[in-house]
Design a protein around this motif. Structure first.
Motif, PDB file in Angstrom:
ATOM      1  N   PRO A 136       1.775 -10.551 -28.355  1.00 29.95           N
ATOM      2  CA  PRO A 136       1.177  -9.058 -28.191  1.00 29.95           C
ATOM      3  C   PRO A 136       0.442  -9.375 -27.136  1.00 29.95           C
ATOM      4  O   PRO A 136       0.197  -8.477 -26.037  1.00 29.95           O
ATOM      5  N   ASP A 137      -0.644 -10.339 -26.820  1.00 24.54           N
ATOM      6  CA  ASP A 137      -1.604 -10.053 -26.109  1.00 24.54           C
ATOM      7  C   ASP A 137      -1.043 -10.755 -24.634  1.00 24.54           C
ATOM      8  O   ASP A 137      -1.828 -10.851 -23.571  1.00 24.54           O
TER       9      ASP A 137
ATOM     10  N   ALA B 207       1.387  -9.554 -23.142  1.00 23.62           N
ATOM     11  CA  ALA B 207       2.129  -7.934 -22.760  1.00 23.62           C
ATOM     12  C   ALA B 207       1.470  -7.905 -21.262  1.00 23.62           C
ATOM     13  O   ALA B 207       0.136  -7.881 -21.010  1.00 23.62           O
TER      14      ALA B 207
ATOM     15  N   ASP C 286       4.771  -4.863 -31.574  1.00 20.00           N
ATOM     16  CA  ASP C 286       3.373  -4.705 -31.018  1.00 20.00           C
ATOM     17  C   ASP C 286       3.618  -4.918 -29.602  1.00 20.00           C
ATOM     18  O   ASP C 286       3.155  -4.157 -28.475  1.00 20.00           O
ATOM     19  N   TYR C 287       4.218  -6.100 -29.104  1.00 22.34           N
ATOM     20  CA  TYR C 287       4.358  -6.641 -27.633  1.00 22.34           C
ATOM     21  C   TYR C 287       5.099  -5.423 -26.919  1.00 22.34           C
ATOM     22  O   TYR C 287       4.910  -5.168 -25.985  1.00 22.34           O
TER      23      TYR C 287
ATOM     24  N   GLU D   6       5.639  -2.269 -27.552  1.00 29.64           N
ATOM     25  CA  GLU D   6       4.717  -1.150 -27.511  1.00 29.64           C
ATOM     26  C   GLU D   6       3.808  -1.150 -26.417  1.00 29.64           C
ATOM     27  O   GLU D   6       3.681  -0.267 -25.550  1.00 29.64           O
ATOM     28  N   ARG D   7       3.105  -2.434 -26.071  1.00 28.68           N
ATOM     29  CA  ARG D   7       2.297  -2.423 -25.143  1.00 28.68           C
ATOM     30  C   ARG D   7       2.871  -2.514 -23.837  1.00 28.68           C
ATOM     31  O   ARG D   7       2.422  -2.271 -22.827  1.00 28.68           O
ATOM     32  N   GLU D   8       4.079  -3.108 -23.789  1.00 26.07           N
ATOM     33  CA  GLU D   8       4.815  -3.153 -22.285  1.00 26.07           C
ATOM     34  C   GLU D   8       5.307  -1.674 -22.114  1.00 26.07           C
ATOM     35  O   GLU D   8       5.407  -1.516 -20.941  1.00 26.07           O
TER      36      GLU D   8
ATOM     37  N   ALA E 279       3.645   0.784 -22.639  1.00 25.60           N
ATOM     38  CA  ALA E 279       2.540   1.684 -22.199  1.00 25.60           C
ATOM     39  C   ALA E 279       2.430   1.028 -20.722  1.00 25.60           C
ATOM     40  O   ALA E 279       1.831   2.012 -19.804  1.00 25.60           O
TER      41      ALA E 279
END
Lengths: 206, 206, 206, 206
Positions: B84-85, B87, B144-145, B147-149, B151
């Motif tokens: 996730p971090d 992204a 999570d990853y 979702e962040r991408e 965003a």
DNA sequence: GATGAATGAGTATTCATTCAT
DNA sequence: AATGAATGAATACTCATTCAT
């Protein structure tokens, strides 16, 4: 003696019905309790016959399962048979999407008995030996379809049809195995999501 | 070291080593001969202990397999933890592609013992019950990853992160199960094709 | 740890006793109900152990029977071992007569399990393979004795020692198989008659 | 032939032929594969009939084997029938020797099915019960012959005719069972040796 | 903690026998 | 009379689990 009577000779009507019931029972029991627990006793009970009857129709449990796999696979083959000829008849998302949707539901039926092949190397070997081509038929049909759509420039030309076909079927297979796959609603939504992503990946122009 | 000191630890050193050896032996034996043939006798032999010793460390074979699955799964969890971090740090094709590539190779190791879960509904149940979270960790991390991408507008916003994550992992799982998956070359090419199609499907703007 | 304790290692005392009980039970059960009906269940019951215990000590029923035959045969071998050295020590009628009398009684014990060899070609094969010489020992010992007595001109020189030895043992075997062989009195009289005729036939000067 | 005529016979021609074929098939199959493997299925196949047909002609397998034994025994009875009347017609060595030689060859044919009697106590019982006399006929005939030769002072008077007869037949039986009895040459030499010793033992004057 | 002998319920398979056709 | 599909009890063997040492 009528023609029908002549046909029934050798393999009598009752025997054929019992054989069919055994195959159906095998698929059912394997689906219910898993291959490891699909005992001959359970299968015979599900088929409503005595345990010994299995061995009048199949040399052993092995061959009974083989027959069950082929039976379950036959439906799959039917579905994909006409797929290649549909290339260009409608958007890829529709034609391939519908096919994958149908395959996904059939896969669920086929899955339990198919799993046994992976768990039991011996079974796998004799399946490819005895039936060989049939189980690969879906892969070929989808590859054909992809190739034709590529010729129509509706699927990315850099994709390898054979490999891509494998990827599509693998995804359906993987989804069918998901823990929650007995929750129909959720399962169907996952299939839709998969079709969305996969078809988009096939037609994307980058 | 005094006897009292040893007792105070609760789990003595020898016991822990034996436990670890049993878990390792289980993964090894299941990988070698398949779950169906992974008898307690074979596992005990591979671990170099007596059969009865298994029951000092695990209440039954069931729980031994559970521990083995979790052990094998731990590596998977490590790999996806930092995903996730990452992204936005590099193109999706690179970040996600690399993660999937690594997962695909780990999956192959995990596969045999994981298969047993699917074959044995009872095992599956107690896994989700007792360990629950850990096995779902990869799904969450990838969701999570995504979702962040999303965003960052680098992945299609209409996709459901959770569902899509499942699709990605399902594909890897499905590929790992393909009959020819012992032919490394071919298997890796299939994984590449899958990553190509899937990533393209995620980022496609239509 | 004492020397006795060291000896017991690996093959523990209890295990050895169980093994012996199983062999004894096999001979007993086969004698009682015949080989065909000597089921593993019956043998286990006679030995006072669980059925599965058989398989801790013998790879299969086959090998259990093999062990039982060899055990029963061991007594026979002991009896005939000293026979050759007795040549000339007393009249043939006495020396050979006594030996045959003893063999006849032992034969009765050995017979049932020996019969299984004739009925089960597979068993026969692995007996000659694994034990080979021992079962032929009586034949050789008697042949030796005959040869030495021929050298002393106390047995007809034209007889072939090997063949003649076979004839003597065959007669005992045949008698042991007679329907009425459970009537001891009658059976012993038949043996006496046989010894009378056979010894007379050996020493006859014509 | 009218239907009425056929009915009047009670046992119709076809039925008799089938019955005979079953008996022949039983002897053949038992000889080929041993009694233990002589299944009703194998026998029915060899006879060219369905399995169920066996039970039209015999109440159970038991009685089928009984019939087969009697059939095989009939030849033996024929051979010895005239033996008593030959007493004195030629030297004992010739008359009895020839008879024993013939019996030895027939015994080999009879042996497999006869063995089943020894293996199956139940069969043995019902044979002596139902057929009784016939199987003892050879014993009686030889005993008669011995008695007559004793009256002519050509056989030792101290021998008991009945017991001695048993000894002679036992020897033939024992020889037929020897492991190497399929090597014809060797087997025949053993029979000759036996006849030599036995006849010498009968006529010896001591 | 560790051992390995013992357990016994369970498995696939066989086969003499029955029965509907 | 003959068939052959169906039966089901019985068999040898397996294997997770227990327990005395």
């Amino acid at each position: 003696m009528t023609a029908a009577g002549a046909d029934a000779r050798g393999k009598q009507a009752r025997g054929l019905r019992t054989r069919a019931r055994l195959i159906a029972a095998t698929n059912q029991v394997v689906a219910e309790v898993g291959f490891a627990n699909a005992t001959t006793k359970a299968i015979a009970e599900a088929a409503g016959v005595a345990e010994g009857t299995i061995y009048r129709h199949f040399t052993d449990k092995h061959h009974l399962c083989l027959a069950a796999v082929l039976e379950a696979n036959a439906d799959l083959v039917d579905v994909v048979a006409q797929l290649p000829d549909r290339a260009g008849s409608a958007p890829v998302a529709d034609v391939l999407g519908n096919a994958l949707r149908t395959l996904a539901s059939l896969r669920s039926q086929l899955l339990p008995i198919e799993l046994s092949l992976l768990t039991q190397p011996a079974l796998r070997a004799s399946l490819t030996a005895s039936a060989g081509d049939d189980t690969m038929e879906p892969v070929r049909a989808i590859a054909d379809y992809i190739e034709r759509e590529q010729a129509l420039s509706r699927i990315r030309p850099t994709l390898d049809p054979g490999q891509t076909s494998l990827v599509l079927l693998s995804t359906l297979f993987g989804i069918a195995m998901l823990p929650g796959s007995d929750d129909r609603r959720h399962h169907e939504r996952t299939v839709e999501e998969a079709i969305d992503v996969l078809v988009a990946g096939l037609v994307a122009d980058r």
